[in-house]
Design an enzyme around this catalytic site. Sequence first.
Site, mmCIF file in Angstrom:
data_model
loop_
_atom_site.group_PDB
_atom_site.id
_atom_site.type_symbol
_atom_site.label_atom_id
_atom_site.label_comp_id
_atom_site.label_asym_id
_atom_site.label_seq_id
_atom_site.Cartn_x
_atom_site.Cartn_y
_atom_site.Cartn_z
ATOM 1 N N HIS A 1 2.601 -12.916 1.165
ATOM 2 C CA HIS A 1 4.209 -12.190 1.138
ATOM 3 C C HIS A 1 5.375 -13.312 1.060
ATOM 4 O O HIS A 1 6.181 -13.048 0.521
ATOM 5 C CB HIS A 1 4.316 -10.894 1.993
ATOM 6 C CG HIS A 1 3.277 -9.907 1.704
ATOM 7 N ND1 HIS A 1 2.173 -9.633 2.048
ATOM 8 C CD2 HIS A 1 3.889 -8.667 0.435
ATOM 9 C CE1 HIS A 1 1.695 -8.814 1.307
ATOM 10 N NE2 HIS A 1 2.677 -8.051 0.496
ATOM 11 N N GLU B 1 -3.839 0.331 -5.596
ATOM 12 C CA GLU B 1 -4.103 -1.004 -5.153
ATOM 13 C C GLU B 1 -5.274 -1.136 -4.400
ATOM 14 O O GLU B 1 -5.550 -2.325 -4.067
ATOM 15 C CB GLU B 1 -2.655 -1.573 -4.342
ATOM 16 C CG GLU B 1 -2.358 -0.885 -3.107
ATOM 17 C CD GLU B 1 -1.088 -1.371 -2.500
ATOM 18 O OE1 GLU B 1 -0.804 -2.408 -3.016
ATOM 19 O OE2 GLU B 1 -0.583 -0.734 -1.658
ATOM 20 N N ASP C 1 -2.736 -6.401 -4.580
ATOM 21 C CA ASP C 1 -3.791 -6.034 -3.588
ATOM 22 C C ASP C 1 -5.263 -5.656 -4.477
ATOM 23 O O ASP C 1 -5.986 -5.716 -4.190
ATOM 24 C CB ASP C 1 -3.371 -4.937 -2.996
ATOM 25 C CG ASP C 1 -2.774 -5.370 -1.850
ATOM 26 O OD1 ASP C 1 -3.375 -6.134 -0.907
ATOM 27 O OD2 ASP C 1 -1.797 -5.010 -1.307
ATOM 28 N N CYS D 1 4.061 -2.570 -10.040
ATOM 29 C CA CYS D 1 5.056 -3.302 -9.305
ATOM 30 C C CYS D 1 4.409 -4.722 -8.543
ATOM 31 O O CYS D 1 4.858 -5.500 -7.749
ATOM 32 C CB CYS D 1 5.638 -2.607 -8.337
ATOM 33 S SG CYS D 1 4.390 -1.993 -7.304
#
Length: 755
Positions: A362, A603, A627, A674
């Site tokens: 992240h 995901e 993911d 996204c």
Amino acid sequence: MLDTLRDIIQEVNAAEGLGDALQIIVRRVRDAMATEMCSVYMRDPSSGRYVLCATEGLNADEVGRASLAAGEGLVGLVAEREEPVNLEDAENHPSFQLLPGIGEERYHAFLGVPIIHQREVLGVLVVQQVHQRRFDESDEAFLVTMSAQLAGVIAHAQVSGALQQEAVTGRGVPTKVTGVPGAPGIAIGTAVVVSMSADLYAVPQRETQDRRGELRAFREALGAVRRDIEAVADSLGNQLDAEDRALFDVYLGILDDSSIGREVVGLIKAGQWAQGALSQVMLAHIRHFERMEHSYLKERAVDVKDLGSRVLAYLQASTAEERDYPDQTILVGEELTASSLGEIPRDRLAGLISVRGSGNSHVAILARAMGVPTVMGAVDLPYTRLQDRELIIDGYNGTVHLNPLPELKRRFQQVLDEDRALSRDLESLRDEPCVTLDGHRMPLWVNTGLMEDVARSLELGAEGVGLYRTEVPFLLRDRFPSEEEQRRIYRSQLEAFAPKPVTMRTLDIGGDKALPYFPIEEDNPFLGWRGIRVTLDHPEIFLAQIRAMMKADAGLGNLRIMLPMVCNIPELDEAIELIRRGHRELLQEGVATALPPIGVMVEVPSAVYQARAMARRVDFMSVGSNDLTQYLLAVDRNNARVADLYHALHPAVLQALADVAAAGRTEAVPVGICGELAGDPAGAVLLLAMGYDILSMNATSLSKVKKALRNVNIAEARALLVEVMALDSAATVHARMERFLVEHGMEKFIHNPVI
Ligand code: PEP
Ligand code: MG
């Protein structure tokens, strides 16, 4: 065998540089294998030859001199074949080559294994014996295991060695360290090392101008730790027997002014800052104890480490400094986090290097959103020694360059200038719509998290927010934000974009996103307690969050709520029911707010297969390709070792993406995406062809994707998709997509300038 291995690795790990490390290896391996000779040959990157670097049993004068090319002699054979060679009588092997003066002629038995790190042969480890002897299977297994474990340690020691050589000779050795790409771009700047709290191994070395102040801080920290220890000893009082009491005395003795304390003071007086002096002295003592044969004395290393960390913690608390960041700061740390990014003014941040993590960690995603070139997983970087050094980072290829030669620096500067020119070019697209040549309109939304993203996104013409990562404000605090605090945070997002839609994802912690105040310790965090699983187990956290979102939306009406990591229908039903309940409660409390559209992230693979059932329950779907790629390909997105297996354009991922789009169409539910793939120009063309309704990406990618889609027509994109779906590997898909970009004048979007 395991004990011996562990002992040797530990000792090598504690070595002070490459030479020291190699010497320990040859001595300890020779003894452990009860043989007569052990040597290490290391590959010299400039000549490609394998140079004798340490030996027990050959002529030590030849160290640094004797060498063999790949394929030359038995050592060269091991390197070339990348596998062990085990011979009873080396001399009779056709590859045998006697190096004059080295003293090898008396040996007959030979066992050599390659030392391989990140698929590259670093060197060869050899044992030999005077008498003809077949090294048996267990010898071979031992040496292979040893070499595999040592490879990483040696690679690390190599870079440290280059820095050490520089400290001695004053001449910087150009050194390249390879990690993995984190965020694209080049940065040339000055390293600022962020250390983890109270970690003796992570203290940067710095000079001080204020020796008196540093001495005072050290003495105060020492005093505080003494008082702590005395207090513990007192509170335990008569529960301690004489032996245990003696241990406390030993502790206090170590801190004594005449012992370690004096050494630290000496270094501070010589100009080191207190934290650096403490860590240097403590680590030397820890190493000393760790090398001891006697297990009781070895254990004392733990005590010294503990004491050192305590003193360091006090020092860090007292010097929680106001940092002066250089103009082009390159932030370097073992594991950078969102909060470390928040500390530094954006206009000074040129680049990031994280020793741990990978391209889809992240922190890398945030860096991409901020447009900050980043290298992740630079495991061989001795990062604590980089403070104030000039560095180049190449975020395209995931490399870090120390002491670059002027020519290399010039070439990187050139790429940097070209990048800036490209960004200026793209700025002109800001107010243009994202429409294909044949008139198909594609909404481009942004992913946000930090407040800074908002202004940039609006500036760059974002049409909505497809993913607001609510965990980011949670990560930047030292406790859960209250409902009212959350309401204010969410309100400012919603207001900034209104009337454009803002998709807020409910708290997605776990995996590589741990809240400091809510630690989750798991063996398999990405398969563990993550996302919706945590919040369904803690409805109080979930309810506070969705209530805050809906309250913030009152009078605006542009909120959408999205649920992460949903892997089955009951989870989805339960979460939707909680949102409805929260909404009912708010109405009862007199808050006039509408029930927002609710969406689900796709995901995990199970959600792909149940996409239609999920679609029937929600207002929209959004694919989290980061993911989804990780779970479909079984590749940890946070692990640099497997980074080259992580491909969002893998045929299996593409098939899943196409299936989800089709499921949404069948159920007449809009489908967006996204994950980072949406921000990749090549990915965006394929997603357009698959029928995605919205692409949501980091702000930095907006203009690039707009440019790409304005350059194609949808019919052509669909034909390309048919072709690509028939390919059977990520590499062939990449190659085809690169060709497509070149054919459409977008070669600038292919970044491969390996310098
Ligand atoms: C994803 O997984 O693709 C996604 C958008 O969520 P995150 O990267 O925050 O896990
Ligand atoms: Mg995700």
